[in-house]
Design a protein around this motif. Structure first.
Motif, PDB file in Angstrom:
ATOM      1  N   SER A 230      47.099  67.291  18.593  1.00 50.54           N
ATOM      2  CA  SER A 230      48.187  68.212  18.277  1.00 50.54           C
ATOM      3  C   SER A 230      47.742  69.674  18.234  1.00 50.54           C
ATOM      4  N   SER A 231      46.627  69.993  18.897  1.00 43.13           N
ATOM      5  CA  SER A 231      46.276  71.407  19.051  1.00 43.13           C
ATOM      6  C   SER A 231      47.327  72.053  19.951  1.00 43.13           C
ATOM      7  N   ARG A 232      47.693  73.291  19.647  1.00 42.80           N
ATOM      8  CA  ARG A 232      48.786  73.884  20.397  1.00 42.80           C
ATOM      9  C   ARG A 232      48.740  75.412  20.383  1.00 42.80           C
ATOM     10  N   ILE A 233      49.428  75.966  21.378  1.00 43.11           N
ATOM     11  CA  ILE A 233      49.660  77.402  21.453  1.00 43.11           C
ATOM     12  C   ILE A 233      51.082  77.643  20.967  1.00 43.11           C
ATOM     13  N   LEU A 234      51.238  78.536  20.002  1.00 44.76           N
ATOM     14  CA  LEU A 234      52.556  78.844  19.463  1.00 44.76           C
ATOM     15  C   LEU A 234      53.061  80.141  20.075  1.00 44.76           C
ATOM     16  N   GLN A 249      60.392  79.700  31.630  1.00 48.43           N
ATOM     17  CA  GLN A 249      59.231  80.246  32.336  1.00 48.43           C
ATOM     18  C   GLN A 249      58.005  79.345  32.174  1.00 48.43           C
ATOM     19  N   LEU A 250      57.796  78.827  30.974  1.00 39.42           N
ATOM     20  CA  LEU A 250      56.641  77.955  30.726  1.00 39.42           C
ATOM     21  C   LEU A 250      56.773  76.639  31.491  1.00 39.42           C
ATOM     22  N   ARG A 251      57.957  76.062  31.477  1.00 35.50           N
ATOM     23  CA  ARG A 251      58.141  74.788  32.181  1.00 35.50           C
ATOM     24  C   ARG A 251      58.046  74.963  33.691  1.00 35.50           C
ATOM     25  N   ALA A 252      58.515  76.115  34.210  1.00 32.27           N
ATOM     26  CA  ALA A 252      58.391  76.388  35.644  1.00 32.27           C
ATOM     27  C   ALA A 252      56.921  76.485  36.060  1.00 32.27           C
ATOM     28  N   ALA A 253      56.060  76.887  35.097  1.00 33.22           N
ATOM     29  CA  ALA A 253      54.628  76.999  35.389  1.00 33.22           C
ATOM     30  C   ALA A 253      53.874  75.696  35.120  1.00 33.22           C
ATOM     31  N   GLY A 254      54.612  74.655  34.743  1.00 35.00           N
ATOM     32  CA  GLY A 254      53.981  73.347  34.551  1.00 35.00           C
ATOM     33  C   GLY A 254      53.592  73.015  33.131  1.00 35.00           C
ATOM     34  N   PHE A 255      53.960  73.851  32.158  1.00 31.07           N
ATOM     35  CA  PHE A 255      53.631  73.578  30.762  1.00 31.07           C
ATOM     36  C   PHE A 255      54.728  72.737  30.117  1.00 31.07           C
ATOM     37  N   SER A 256      54.311  71.828  29.244  1.00 32.93           N
ATOM     38  CA  SER A 256      55.252  71.041  28.458  1.00 32.93           C
ATOM     39  C   SER A 256      55.428  71.725  27.106  1.00 32.93           C
ATOM     40  N   THR A 257      56.660  71.979  26.713  1.00 30.85           N
ATOM     41  CA  THR A 257      56.927  72.700  25.468  1.00 30.85           C
ATOM     42  C   THR A 257      57.781  71.871  24.516  1.00 30.85           C
ATOM     43  N   LEU A 258      57.626  72.178  23.241  1.00 31.46           N
ATOM     44  CA  LEU A 258      58.449  71.578  22.198  1.00 31.46           C
ATOM     45  C   LEU A 258      58.896  72.685  21.257  1.00 31.46           C
ATOM     46  N   ALA A 265      56.080  75.410  20.990  1.00 30.07           N
ATOM     47  CA  ALA A 265      54.713  74.904  20.934  1.00 30.07           C
ATOM     48  C   ALA A 265      54.327  74.357  22.298  1.00 30.07           C
ATOM     49  N   VAL A 266      53.191  74.810  22.791  1.00 30.86           N
ATOM     50  CA  VAL A 266      52.624  74.293  24.043  1.00 30.86           C
ATOM     51  C   VAL A 266      51.405  73.471  23.657  1.00 30.86           C
ATOM     52  N   HIS A 267      51.519  72.145  23.692  1.00 31.14           N
ATOM     53  CA  HIS A 267      50.427  71.268  23.286  1.00 31.14           C
ATOM     54  C   HIS A 267      49.430  71.134  24.432  1.00 31.14           C
ATOM     55  N   CYS A 268      48.160  71.351  24.126  1.00 34.51           N
ATOM     56  CA  CYS A 268      47.109  71.215  25.132  1.00 34.51           C
ATOM     57  C   CYS A 268      45.763  71.135  24.439  1.00 34.51           C
ATOM     58  N   ALA A 269      44.804  70.492  25.114  1.00 39.86           N
ATOM     59  CA  ALA A 269      43.447  70.438  24.594  1.00 39.86           C
ATOM     60  C   ALA A 269      42.803  71.813  24.761  1.00 39.86           C
ATOM     61  N   PRO A 271      43.180  74.886  23.342  1.00 39.12           N
ATOM     62  CA  PRO A 271      44.196  75.909  23.641  1.00 39.12           C
ATOM     63  C   PRO A 271      43.617  77.309  23.809  1.00 39.12           C
ATOM     64  N   GLU A 272      42.462  77.589  23.188  1.00 37.05           N
ATOM     65  CA  GLU A 272      41.864  78.919  23.344  1.00 37.05           C
ATOM     66  C   GLU A 272      41.573  79.245  24.803  1.00 37.05           C
ATOM     67  N   THR A 273      41.265  78.213  25.605  1.00 37.25           N
ATOM     68  CA  THR A 273      40.914  78.454  27.011  1.00 37.25           C
ATOM     69  C   THR A 273      42.140  78.656  27.892  1.00 37.25           C
ATOM     70  N   ARG A 274      43.334  78.355  27.348  1.00 34.06           N
ATOM     71  CA  ARG A 274      44.546  78.439  28.167  1.00 34.06           C
ATOM     72  C   ARG A 274      45.545  79.480  27.670  1.00 34.06           C
ATOM     73  N   ILE A 275      45.207  80.156  26.591  1.00 35.55           N
ATOM     74  CA  ILE A 275      46.169  81.110  26.026  1.00 35.55           C
ATOM     75  C   ILE A 275      46.456  82.261  26.991  1.00 35.55           C
ATOM     76  N   ALA A 276      45.429  82.727  27.762  1.00 36.16           N
ATOM     77  CA  ALA A 276      45.654  83.812  28.729  1.00 36.16           C
ATOM     78  C   ALA A 276      46.603  83.368  29.832  1.00 36.16           C
ATOM     79  N   GLU A 277      46.480  82.099  30.256  1.00 33.94           N
ATOM     80  CA  GLU A 277      47.353  81.551  31.292  1.00 33.94           C
ATOM     81  C   GLU A 277      48.794  81.513  30.813  1.00 33.94           C
ATOM     82  N   VAL A 278      48.998  81.142  29.552  1.00 31.90           N
ATOM     83  CA  VAL A 278      50.343  81.091  28.980  1.00 31.90           C
ATOM     84  C   VAL A 278      50.944  82.495  28.937  1.00 31.90           C
TER      85      VAL A 278
END
Length: 312
Positions: A230-234, A249-258, A265-269, A271-278
């Motif tokens: 449950s690590s996530r980007i808020l 915009q997030l879903r168009a880029a392939g991210f799953s959001t809740l 919340a963008v759940h991902c392993a 998350p620090e490595t993907r925050i710039a991409e978001v």
């Protein structure tokens, strides 16, 4: 030879009439470890501690304290135990020192041994200048410190505490925990305690979460939190009306959001490595982006949803 566990509980069952308070619990600890029992009222914490403290007998299962069976040899087990109950048990009319002397007599300590031990513990818990003060004049925090000192008087290897900071203010709670952590580092005492405070469970080397008399989670705080995916980007927008746009915009880029309180919340392993991409895919004014990892509260809420025991 390998040292016996400080406590060992195997398939413990405790019943009150038709109600099963503890349903086949198994848990143990080597000497020198701090273990927390975490769970709501009615989870079985006090019933488990009741058997471990020799105050009550099990309906089934085996419980040992440093190798002594609490059912077959309760006195031998009790001498290795120090107990701090949820309810206050000091004699309020006696002084701090007289409460300790009374406990020393109960355990058959010699006068010289009791005198030196009392002096040591009064100094360790900063109570020496209050030794002749009646207990009824002590604050709740100082009374709790005295109860812990009393529990250590006869040199137990294991101290058991049932909700040790119940009813104390935040400052007194912090002081009690400073004392308890010193027990392991300075005296080598094993600590087992029950609590319903998440922040207090974090002090433990191992947490045992009980629900309806069964163990549903067990491990170190880090292990329990790492076990949740449950690590996530808020993502939060200054104008809540923009959350819909951000989600598209997030879903168009392939991210799953809740949806989550205050944003998405963008759940991902990792998350620090993907925050710039978001951030790159978002074109919404007034964005706030942060990372959140699982908390012990998340672990507890996940465990509360389990209906069956699953010891780790």
């Amino acid at each position: 030879m390998e040292a016996a566990p400080a406590f060992e509980v195997v398939d413990l069952v405790v019943r009150y009439g038709k109600v099963t308070a503890v349903a086949g619990v198994s848990v143990d600890s080597p000497p020198g470890r701090i273990t927390a029992l975490l769970g709501p009222n009615g989870a079985g914490k006090s019933s488990l501690l009741g058997v471990l403290s020799t105050a009550s007998r099990p309906d089934a299962g085996r419980v040992r304290i440093f190798g002594h069976d609490v059912d077959a040899a309760p006195m031998a087990a009790r001498r290795r135990l120090g107990l701090v109950f949820q309810e206050r048990t000091l004699d309020k009319e006696l002084s701090v020192e007289r409460n300790l002397w009374f406990h020393a007599r109960l355990f058959g300590m010699t006068r010289s041994d009791a005198r030196s031990r009392i002096a040591l513990l009064l100094g360790l818990f900063d109570l020496a200048d209050r030794r002749r003060q009646p207990v009824e004049q002590l604050s709740g925090g100082l009374s709790r410190r005295l109860e812990i000192a009393r529990a250590l008087l006869h040199r137990p290897g294991l101290i058991i505490l049932d909700e040790p900071t119940n009813g104390l203010d935040p400052s007194a709670r912090s002081t009690v925990w400073t004392d308890l952590l010193r027990l392991r580092t300075e005296l080598g005492v094993t600590v087992l305690y029950s609590t319903h405070y998440m922040d207090e469970a974090e002090y433990a080397d191992e947490i045992v979460i009980l629900q309806q008399g069964s163990v549903v989670r067990r491990g170190s705080p880090e292990e329990l939190k790492d076990g949740l995916d449950s690590s996530r980007i808020l993502v939060s927008c200054a104008d809540p009306a923009d959350h819909g746009t951000a989600e598209q915009q997030l879903r168009a880029a392939g991210f799953s959001t809740l949806s989550e309180a205050g944003g998405l919340a963008v759940h991902c392993a990792e998350p620090e490595t993907r925050i710039a991409e978001v951030v790159r895919v978002l074109d919404v004014p007034g964005l706030t982006v942060s990372v959140r990892h699982p908390s012990l509260n998340d672990v507890y809420l996940a465990a509360a949803g389990q209906e069956s025991a699953s010891p780790r």
